[in-house]
Design an enzyme around this catalytic site. Structure first.
Site, PDB file in Angstrom:
ATOM      1  N   CYS A  57      -3.465  -9.712 128.773  1.00 31.48           N
ATOM      2  CA  CYS A  57      -4.420 -10.778 129.125  1.00 31.48           C
ATOM      3  C   CYS A  57      -3.789 -12.159 129.289  1.00 31.48           C
ATOM      4  O   CYS A  57      -4.459 -13.085 129.736  1.00 31.48           O
ATOM      5  CB  CYS A  57      -5.543 -10.848 128.099  1.00 31.48           C
ATOM      6  SG  CYS A  57      -5.026 -11.529 126.502  1.00 31.48           S
ATOM      7  N   CYS A 103      -3.951  -8.375 119.800  1.00 33.70           N
ATOM      8  CA  CYS A 103      -4.214  -9.643 120.477  1.00 33.70           C
ATOM      9  C   CYS A 103      -5.668 -10.017 120.194  1.00 33.70           C
ATOM     10  O   CYS A 103      -6.579  -9.205 120.388  1.00 33.70           O
ATOM     11  CB  CYS A 103      -3.992  -9.487 121.983  1.00 33.70           C
ATOM     12  SG  CYS A 103      -4.515 -10.921 122.948  1.00 33.70           S
ATOM     13  N   CYS A 106      -7.900  -9.957 123.737  1.00 29.30           N
ATOM     14  CA  CYS A 106      -8.311  -8.721 124.429  1.00 29.30           C
ATOM     15  C   CYS A 106      -8.267  -7.481 123.545  1.00 29.30           C
ATOM     16  O   CYS A 106      -8.581  -6.391 124.001  1.00 29.30           O
ATOM     17  CB  CYS A 106      -7.455  -8.505 125.683  1.00 29.30           C
ATOM     18  SG  CYS A 106      -5.723  -8.109 125.345  1.00 29.30           S
ATOM     19  N   CYS A 128       6.427  -7.050 113.729  1.00 26.89           N
ATOM     20  CA  CYS A 128       7.254  -6.114 114.488  1.00 26.89           C
ATOM     21  C   CYS A 128       6.446  -5.744 115.741  1.00 26.89           C
ATOM     22  O   CYS A 128       5.494  -4.976 115.671  1.00 26.89           O
ATOM     23  CB  CYS A 128       7.532  -4.895 113.611  1.00 26.89           C
ATOM     24  SG  CYS A 128       8.612  -3.692 114.350  1.00 26.89           S
TER      25      CYS A 128
END
Length: 149
Positions: A57, A103, A106, A128
């Site tokens: 996104c 995220c 999104c 990570c």
């Protein structure tokens, strides 16, 4: 219930739209919580200054000045760009308890965060993150230096 992941993503697409936008490898990691093989990602050893954004996104997630060498095979960061850039939730897949990183914009899978491993970082956290989940936008000065012969 997690109030962050219970909220719908700000960028929402159908599965078909994600499949059209992403390569099969990107789709597997970002939308199906896959993992790229260790030491194969394009950003594992990158030292370029800039901002790492979500490949799905475009939301800004991490700055290069928080990236460190953990020698684990994936890019590692000690903190996200802003506290609300990512969502952390418990992941019990593969028979172990880990903290998955998504995220916040999104809800794409980025990787996992680990703590207490003894790295000499300000937070003692290791985000990570799969290289394939990220896109690096070099700083303007860094980009100009890379263009010079």
């Amino acid at each position: 219930m997690d109030p962050q992941t219970d909220q719908p993503p700000k960028v929402a697409k159908t599965d078909a739209e994600w499949r059209e936008q992403l390569t099969p490898a990107e789709y597997q990691v970002l939308r199906k919580a896959g993992t790229e093989r260790a030491f194969t990602g394009e950003y594992t050893d990158t030292k370029t200054s800039g901002v790492y954004s979500c490949r799905a996104c475009g939301a800004e997630l991490f700055r290069s000045d928080t990236k460190f060498e953990s020698h684990c095979g994936w890019p590692s960061f000690f903190t996200p760009l802003a506290g609300d850039a990512v969502i952390e939730r418990v992941d019990t897949s593969l028979g172990m308890k880990r903290v998955e990183v998504l995220c916040a914009t999104c809800h794409s899978h980025l990787g996992h965060v680990f703590e207490g491993e003894g790295y000499g970082t300000p937070t003692d956290l290791r985000y990570c993150i799969n290289s394939i989940s990220l896109r690096l936008e070099p700083d303007a000065q860094e980009g100009a230096e890379q263009l010079r012969p």
